[in-house]
Write a protein that holds these residues in place. Structure first.
Motif, PDB file in Angstrom:
ATOM      1  N   VAL A  28       0.853  -1.187   0.000  1.00  0.00           N
ATOM      2  CA  VAL A  28       0.000   0.000   0.000  1.00  0.00           C
ATOM      3  C   VAL A  28       0.890   1.239   0.000  1.00  0.00           C
ATOM      4  O   VAL A  28       2.066   1.184   0.358  1.00  0.00           O
ATOM      5  CB  VAL A  28      -0.942   0.049   1.234  1.00  0.00           C
ATOM      6  N   SER A  29       0.305   2.353  -0.415  1.00  0.00           N
ATOM      7  CA  SER A  29       1.019   3.623  -0.371  1.00  0.00           C
ATOM      8  C   SER A  29       0.841   4.258   1.001  1.00  0.00           C
ATOM      9  O   SER A  29       0.056   3.798   1.828  1.00  0.00           O
ATOM     10  CB  SER A  29       0.501   4.542  -1.476  1.00  0.00           C
ATOM     11  N   GLY A  30       1.574   5.338   1.242  1.00  0.00           N
ATOM     12  CA  GLY A  30       1.439   6.059   2.499  1.00  0.00           C
ATOM     13  C   GLY A  30       2.089   5.391   3.687  1.00  0.00           C
ATOM     14  O   GLY A  30       1.665   5.590   4.835  1.00  0.00           O
ATOM     15  N   LEU A  31       3.138   4.598   3.453  1.00  0.00           N
ATOM     16  CA  LEU A  31       3.803   3.884   4.548  1.00  0.00           C
ATOM     17  C   LEU A  31       4.911   4.698   5.208  1.00  0.00           C
ATOM     18  O   LEU A  31       5.449   4.287   6.231  1.00  0.00           O
ATOM     19  CB  LEU A  31       4.387   2.565   4.030  1.00  0.00           C
ATOM     20  N   GLY A  32       5.278   5.811   4.591  1.00  0.00           N
ATOM     21  CA  GLY A  32       6.344   6.631   5.178  1.00  0.00           C
ATOM     22  C   GLY A  32       7.628   6.623   4.390  1.00  0.00           C
ATOM     23  O   GLY A  32       8.710   6.735   4.984  1.00  0.00           O
ATOM     24  N   LYS A  33       7.536   6.504   3.069  1.00  0.00           N
ATOM     25  CA  LYS A  33       8.751   6.557   2.254  1.00  0.00           C
ATOM     26  C   LYS A  33       9.435   7.917   2.385  1.00  0.00           C
ATOM     27  O   LYS A  33      10.661   8.008   2.450  1.00  0.00           O
ATOM     28  CB  LYS A  33       8.414   6.274   0.779  1.00  0.00           C
ATOM     29  N   GLY A  34       8.620   8.983   2.424  1.00  0.00           N
ATOM     30  CA  GLY A  34       9.188  10.317   2.552  1.00  0.00           C
ATOM     31  C   GLY A  34       9.892  10.510   3.882  1.00  0.00           C
ATOM     32  O   GLY A  34      10.978  11.104   3.949  1.00  0.00           O
ATOM     33  N   VAL A  35       9.292  10.003   4.951  1.00  0.00           N
ATOM     34  CA  VAL A  35       9.927  10.098   6.270  1.00  0.00           C
ATOM     35  C   VAL A  35      11.195   9.241   6.308  1.00  0.00           C
ATOM     36  O   VAL A  35      12.192   9.612   6.942  1.00  0.00           O
ATOM     37  CB  VAL A  35       8.935   9.664   7.370  1.00  0.00           C
ATOM     38  N   CYS A 160      22.282  11.564  -3.453  1.00  0.00           N
ATOM     39  CA  CYS A 160      20.958  11.969  -3.926  1.00  0.00           C
ATOM     40  C   CYS A 160      19.941  10.920  -3.487  1.00  0.00           C
ATOM     41  O   CYS A 160      20.060   9.744  -3.838  1.00  0.00           O
ATOM     42  CB  CYS A 160      20.944  12.097  -5.452  1.00  0.00           C
ATOM     43  N   LEU A 161      18.956  11.353  -2.703  1.00  0.00           N
ATOM     44  CA  LEU A 161      17.903  10.468  -2.205  1.00  0.00           C
ATOM     45  C   LEU A 161      16.679  10.619  -3.096  1.00  0.00           C
ATOM     46  O   LEU A 161      16.184  11.726  -3.291  1.00  0.00           O
ATOM     47  CB  LEU A 161      17.557  10.833  -0.760  1.00  0.00           C
ATOM     48  N   ILE A 162      16.178   9.512  -3.631  1.00  0.00           N
ATOM     49  CA  ILE A 162      15.076   9.553  -4.593  1.00  0.00           C
ATOM     50  C   ILE A 162      13.924   8.704  -4.086  1.00  0.00           C
ATOM     51  O   ILE A 162      14.101   7.511  -3.801  1.00  0.00           O
ATOM     52  CB  ILE A 162      15.534   9.026  -5.969  1.00  0.00           C
ATOM     53  N   GLU A 163      12.762   9.314  -3.978  1.00  0.00           N
ATOM     54  CA  GLU A 163      11.556   8.575  -3.599  1.00  0.00           C
ATOM     55  C   GLU A 163      10.689   8.346  -4.823  1.00  0.00           C
ATOM     56  O   GLU A 163      10.400   9.288  -5.565  1.00  0.00           O
ATOM     57  CB  GLU A 163      10.753   9.330  -2.546  1.00  0.00           C
ATOM     58  N   VAL A 164      10.266   7.105  -5.026  1.00  0.00           N
ATOM     59  CA  VAL A 164       9.310   6.782  -6.086  1.00  0.00           C
ATOM     60  C   VAL A 164       7.943   6.647  -5.432  1.00  0.00           C
ATOM     61  O   VAL A 164       7.706   5.731  -4.655  1.00  0.00           O
ATOM     62  CB  VAL A 164       9.689   5.485  -6.820  1.00  0.00           C
ATOM     63  N   GLY A 165       7.035   7.559  -5.747  1.00  0.00           N
ATOM     64  CA  GLY A 165       5.728   7.569  -5.118  1.00  0.00           C
ATOM     65  C   GLY A 165       4.880   6.371  -5.511  1.00  0.00           C
ATOM     66  O   GLY A 165       5.130   5.702  -6.510  1.00  0.00           O
ATOM     67  N   GLY A 166       3.843   6.112  -4.710  1.00  0.00           N
ATOM     68  CA  GLY A 166       2.961   4.985  -4.984  1.00  0.00           C
ATOM     69  C   GLY A 166       3.606   3.669  -4.587  1.00  0.00           C
ATOM     70  O   GLY A 166       4.426   3.610  -3.666  1.00  0.00           O
ATOM     71  N   THR A 167       3.238   2.616  -5.285  1.00  0.00           N
ATOM     72  CA  THR A 167       3.795   1.288  -5.003  1.00  0.00           C
ATOM     73  C   THR A 167       4.368   0.679  -6.272  1.00  0.00           C
ATOM     74  O   THR A 167       4.046   1.102  -7.385  1.00  0.00           O
ATOM     75  CB  THR A 167       2.716   0.335  -4.443  1.00  0.00           C
ATOM     76  N   VAL A 168       5.207  -0.330  -6.089  1.00  0.00           N
ATOM     77  CA  VAL A 168       5.871  -0.949  -7.239  1.00  0.00           C
ATOM     78  C   VAL A 168       4.883  -1.668  -8.153  1.00  0.00           C
ATOM     79  O   VAL A 168       5.194  -1.949  -9.297  1.00  0.00           O
ATOM     80  CB  VAL A 168       6.966  -1.939  -6.780  1.00  0.00           C
ATOM     81  N   GLY A 169       3.679  -1.955  -7.684  1.00  0.00           N
ATOM     82  CA  GLY A 169       2.696  -2.647  -8.506  1.00  0.00           C
ATOM     83  C   GLY A 169       1.896  -1.731  -9.418  1.00  0.00           C
ATOM     84  O   GLY A 169       1.132  -2.205 -10.260  1.00  0.00           O
ATOM     85  N   ASP A 170       2.057  -0.417  -9.257  1.00  0.00           N
ATOM     86  CA  ASP A 170       1.293   0.519 -10.088  1.00  0.00           C
ATOM     87  C   ASP A 170       1.808   0.494 -11.524  1.00  0.00           C
ATOM     88  O   ASP A 170       3.017   0.641 -11.757  1.00  0.00           O
ATOM     89  CB  ASP A 170       1.410   1.947  -9.543  1.00  0.00           C
TER      90      ASP A 170
END
Length: 214
Positions: A28-35, A160-170
């Motif tokens: 699921v998304s919203g697990l805290g990747k940004g944090v 360089c820190l890179i966040e990929v939004g959403g989930t890998v299944g999208d």
């Protein structure tokens, strides 16, 4: 967190190579990747390193400015006036950096750039395709933006820190993961690290990792 092999040699040399850390998520998304990125960045800064960050949002919108806050949340306005994802606000506050519109990559921005180049004839009549033209544009964008100074030193970052939004299944994320798969060979695997944040729910007093392992 599941990590790949990553060189921890950060000593400055005349030919210093940027290190890239990619954080993605699953189930699921919203697990805290940004944090996760912000916390990791704080630790790297504590080690004396300079960091920058990029947020990849796979949606077709050019930016978050026209998206309903009920659907996507409030936007964060950057110093250059760009309306971006709230995660960039986390990065700025946690890491003490100043980001730009280009630090928020969206599918809309990538396709707009590629189509504009095609209209100008930059591809010299070639058939413009997702691979290699879109994937190359994503990689070029990351490399270019990673070199932009974001702190008071005025120097490029070490990591360089890179966040990929959403989930890998999208489905919409797939082209970015393909670009990043190629990118590790462009920058050399020793300068490239993958981190994966996932949900492992507890049901009936037992951890269930089937969704994560899938």
């Amino acid at each position: 967190l599941k990590t790949s092999t990553f060189s921890t040699s950060f000593h400055q040399t005349e030919e210093r190579k940027m290190k890239y850390v990619i954080v993605s998520g699953g189930v699921v998304s919203g697990l805290g990747k940004g944090v996760t990125i912000s916390s990791l960045g704080r630790m790297l800064i504590g080690c004396g390193l300079r960091v920058t960050s990029i947020k990849i949002d796979p949606y077709l919108n050019v930016d978050a400015g026209t998206m309903s806050p009920f659907e996507h949340g409030e936007v964060f306005v950057l110093g250059d006036g760009a309306e971006s994802d709230l995660d960039l606000g986390n990065y700025e506050r946690f890491l003490g950096i100043n980001l730009t519109a280009d630090h928020n990559i969206t599918t809309g921005k990538i396709y707009r750039e590629v189509i504009a180049r095609e209209r100008k004839g930059d591809y010299l009549g070639k058939t413009v395709q997702v691979v290699p033209h879109i994937t190359n544009e994503i990689q070029d964008w990351i490399e270019r933006v990673a070199q932009i100074p974001v702190d008071e030193t005025g120097e490029a970052a070490d990591v360089c820190l890179i966040e990929v939004g959403g989930t890998v299944g999208d489905i919409e994320s797939s082209i970015f993961f393909e670009a990043l798969r190629q990118f590790q060979f462009r920058v050399n695997p020793e300068n490239f690290c993958l981190m994966f944040v996932s949900l492992v729910p507890i049901l009936s007093d037992e951890q269930k990792n089937k969704a994560y392992s899938a």
